[in-house]
Design an enzyme around this catalytic site. Structure first.
Site, PDB file in Angstrom:
ATOM      1  N   VAL A 105      12.199  51.148  13.410  1.00  0.00           N
ATOM      2  CA  VAL A 105      12.413  50.217  12.307  1.00  0.00           C
ATOM      3  C   VAL A 105      11.895  50.800  10.971  1.00  0.00           C
ATOM      4  O   VAL A 105      12.135  50.244   9.910  1.00  0.00           O
ATOM      5  CB  VAL A 105      11.786  48.846  12.698  1.00  0.00           C
ATOM      6  CG1 VAL A 105      10.293  48.840  12.462  1.00  0.00           C
ATOM      7  CG2 VAL A 105      12.486  47.703  12.043  1.00  0.00           C
ATOM      8  N   SER A 135       9.483  52.645  16.697  1.00  0.00           N
ATOM      9  CA  SER A 135       9.925  52.630  18.103  1.00  0.00           C
ATOM     10  C   SER A 135      10.340  53.996  18.643  1.00  0.00           C
ATOM     11  O   SER A 135      10.526  54.129  19.856  1.00  0.00           O
ATOM     12  CB  SER A 135      11.096  51.663  18.267  1.00  0.00           C
ATOM     13  OG  SER A 135      10.643  50.338  18.155  1.00  0.00           O
ATOM     14  N   LYS A 159       8.313  55.351  21.376  1.00  0.00           N
ATOM     15  CA  LYS A 159       8.471  54.862  22.757  1.00  0.00           C
ATOM     16  C   LYS A 159       9.084  55.913  23.679  1.00  0.00           C
ATOM     17  O   LYS A 159       8.914  55.846  24.898  1.00  0.00           O
ATOM     18  CB  LYS A 159       9.294  53.569  22.741  1.00  0.00           C
ATOM     19  CG  LYS A 159       8.593  52.444  21.977  1.00  0.00           C
ATOM     20  CD  LYS A 159       9.495  51.235  21.734  1.00  0.00           C
ATOM     21  CE  LYS A 159       8.784  50.185  20.877  1.00  0.00           C
ATOM     22  NZ  LYS A 159       9.683  49.046  20.538  1.00  0.00           N
ATOM     23  N   TYR A 207      -0.215  49.910  21.548  1.00  0.00           N
ATOM     24  CA  TYR A 207       1.177  49.807  21.085  1.00  0.00           C
ATOM     25  C   TYR A 207       1.289  49.900  19.552  1.00  0.00           C
ATOM     26  O   TYR A 207       2.068  50.690  19.018  1.00  0.00           O
ATOM     27  CB  TYR A 207       1.769  48.480  21.597  1.00  0.00           C
ATOM     28  CG  TYR A 207       3.129  48.178  21.057  1.00  0.00           C
ATOM     29  CD1 TYR A 207       4.259  48.793  21.592  1.00  0.00           C
ATOM     30  CD2 TYR A 207       3.311  47.304  19.983  1.00  0.00           C
ATOM     31  CE1 TYR A 207       5.528  48.534  21.077  1.00  0.00           C
ATOM     32  CE2 TYR A 207       4.560  47.038  19.470  1.00  0.00           C
ATOM     33  CZ  TYR A 207       5.663  47.656  20.026  1.00  0.00           C
ATOM     34  OH  TYR A 207       6.910  47.410  19.506  1.00  0.00           O
ATOM     35  N   TYR A 259      18.835  49.296  20.992  1.00  0.00           N
ATOM     36  CA  TYR A 259      18.829  47.857  21.275  1.00  0.00           C
ATOM     37  C   TYR A 259      20.257  47.342  21.409  1.00  0.00           C
ATOM     38  O   TYR A 259      21.080  47.968  22.081  1.00  0.00           O
ATOM     39  CB  TYR A 259      18.019  47.104  20.197  1.00  0.00           C
ATOM     40  CG  TYR A 259      16.710  47.797  19.965  1.00  0.00           C
ATOM     41  CD1 TYR A 259      15.742  47.772  20.954  1.00  0.00           C
ATOM     42  CD2 TYR A 259      16.470  48.554  18.835  1.00  0.00           C
ATOM     43  CE1 TYR A 259      14.550  48.466  20.793  1.00  0.00           C
ATOM     44  CE2 TYR A 259      15.284  49.248  18.674  1.00  0.00           C
ATOM     45  CZ  TYR A 259      14.341  49.189  19.660  1.00  0.00           C
ATOM     46  OH  TYR A 259      13.170  49.865  19.512  1.00  0.00           O
TER      47      TYR A 259
HETATM   48  O1  DON Z   1       6.789  46.093  17.344  1.00  0.00           O
HETATM   49  C1  DON Z   1       7.532  46.254  16.388  1.00  0.00           C
HETATM   50  O2  DON Z   1       8.241  45.363  15.965  1.00  0.00           O
HETATM   51  C2  DON Z   1       7.561  47.623  15.771  1.00  0.00           C
HETATM   52  N1  DON Z   1       6.298  48.270  15.926  1.00  0.00           N
HETATM   53  C3  DON Z   1       8.597  48.519  16.387  1.00  0.00           C
HETATM   54  C4  DON Z   1      10.001  47.964  16.347  1.00  0.00           C
HETATM   55  C5  DON Z   1      11.041  48.975  16.138  1.00  0.00           C
HETATM   56  O3  DON Z   1      10.844  50.065  15.656  1.00  0.00           O
HETATM   57  C6  DON Z   1      12.406  48.526  16.447  1.00  0.00           C
HETATM   58  N2  DON Z   1      13.325  49.534  16.021  1.00  0.00           N
HETATM   59  N3  DON Z   1      14.352  49.566  15.580  1.00  0.00           N
END
Ligand code: DON
Length: 309
Positions: free
Chosen positions: A261, A64, A67, A191, A243
């Site tokens: 993540v 993420s 982003k 994405y 978040y």
């Molecule tokens: O879409 C997802 O779940 C992952 N590609 C990205 C989520 C993420 O990195 C949340 N971060 N803490």
């Protein structure tokens, strides 16, 4: 105040000792294979120093954190019109939550939750094939870091696509409200691939340096975004970058940050430095457990906070 180099070494040494490292994400199977003992930290100062400790040269999945860069690119493409399709409020919900979308007519709360980032991917698809949009994002990040060796980890992207039922649900749901212009699978293709970009702490801190320097790359003086836009991206990071843990991160660390993540966090000390930390184990909100603690310690040692006089 200690020297920054010494502070990074101290924080890295302390983190290496800790046994409470959180849990690596396993919902993307490929991420579950990463060694939780890894820890890296890097700082790129506006006066040109690149300082590192631990595994700061090892690439990890930025997830993420990407982003921040897709938001920057999309704002460059469509300007403030972006905010008609994505909100600017913290969600108070997990990154992959679907509940608010029904009440809010398919408009995601902010560009950093998954739904918001999928809309941003849809914006970046305008006039492009997915392959071209993905290439544009990758080249932008390579340009920011001044490093053409940065690549997408195709196995991570495939792993996400194979298991991304939540993201497919979010995209389909938003499409039903008319908030995606392209087919959900195309927006998701963009994405999944930008989330699967692999970077080291060093590369990430270099890529983020324009945000610490009023929108300009401090090494070249070239403008990436206006100073106002850099401030606003920082505001989004502070309020939404972690978040449901964004308030706690602001409280404990006091600087804008964006987590992924994969266990990375990009932190911005406006006027001073761009920081990146990586520790794969996550806390309950899906943010790097030791990464957050390390940034909290470093910020305290260096007296860094956007709220400091
Ligand atoms: O879409 C997802 O779940 C992952 N590609 C990205 C989520 C993420 O990195 C949340 N971060 N803490």
């Amino acid at each position: 105040m200690p020297e920054l180099e010494q502070a990074l070494a101290e924080v890295a040494a302390e983190m290496a000792e800790r046994t409470d490292r959180g849990d690596v994400a396993t919902y993307i199977p490929q991420l579950g294979k990463v060694d939780p003992q890894k820890f890296g930290i890097a700082a790129v100062t506006n006066d040109g120093r690149v300082l590192m400790a631990g595994d700061a040269d090892q690439a990890f999945s930025i997830q993420s954190i990407s982003k921040v860069f897709t938001l920057t690119l999309a704002l460059g493409n469509v300007g403030d019109a972006l905010w008609q399709r994505v909100g600017r409020e913290p969600s108070g919900n997990p990154f992959n939550s679907i509940v608010q979308l029904e009440h809010e007519n398919g408009i995601p709360r902010n560009p950093f939750i998954n739904a918001g980032a999928i809309v941003v991917s849809d914006i970046l698809l305008a006039g492009h094939q997915p392959r071209e949009a993905i290439g544009e994002i990758l080249r932008f990040i390579q340009f920011l870091a001044d490093d053409e060796t940065i690549v997408i980890d195709r196995e991570v992207a495939a792993s996400e696509r194979a298991t991304g039922y939540r993201n497919f649900a979010l995209a389909n749901y938003m499409k039903s409200f008319g908030n995606l212009n392209h087919a959900p699978e195309l927006a998701l293709g963009v994405y999944f691939h930008h989330c699967a970009i692999a970077m080291s702490c060093r590369q990430l801190a270099l890529a983020g340096r324009f945000l610490a320097n009023g929108g300009k790359n401090p090494a070249t003086g070239h403008s990436v975004v206006s100073a106002e836009r850099a401030r606003r991206i920082g505001a989004m990071m502070l309020t939404c970058g972690h978040y449901d843990g964004s308030g706690d991160f602001a409280f404990r660390v006091g600087i804008p940050g964006k987590s992924g993540v994969g266990g990375g966090i990009l932190g911005i000390v406006p006027g001073v430095a761009s920081l990146a930390v990586w520790s794969p184990g996550l806390n309950a909100n899906g943010n790097s457990k030791l990464g957050s603690i390390a940034l909290e310690k470093l910020a305290r040692m260096m007296n860094w906070s956007i709220f400091a006089p």
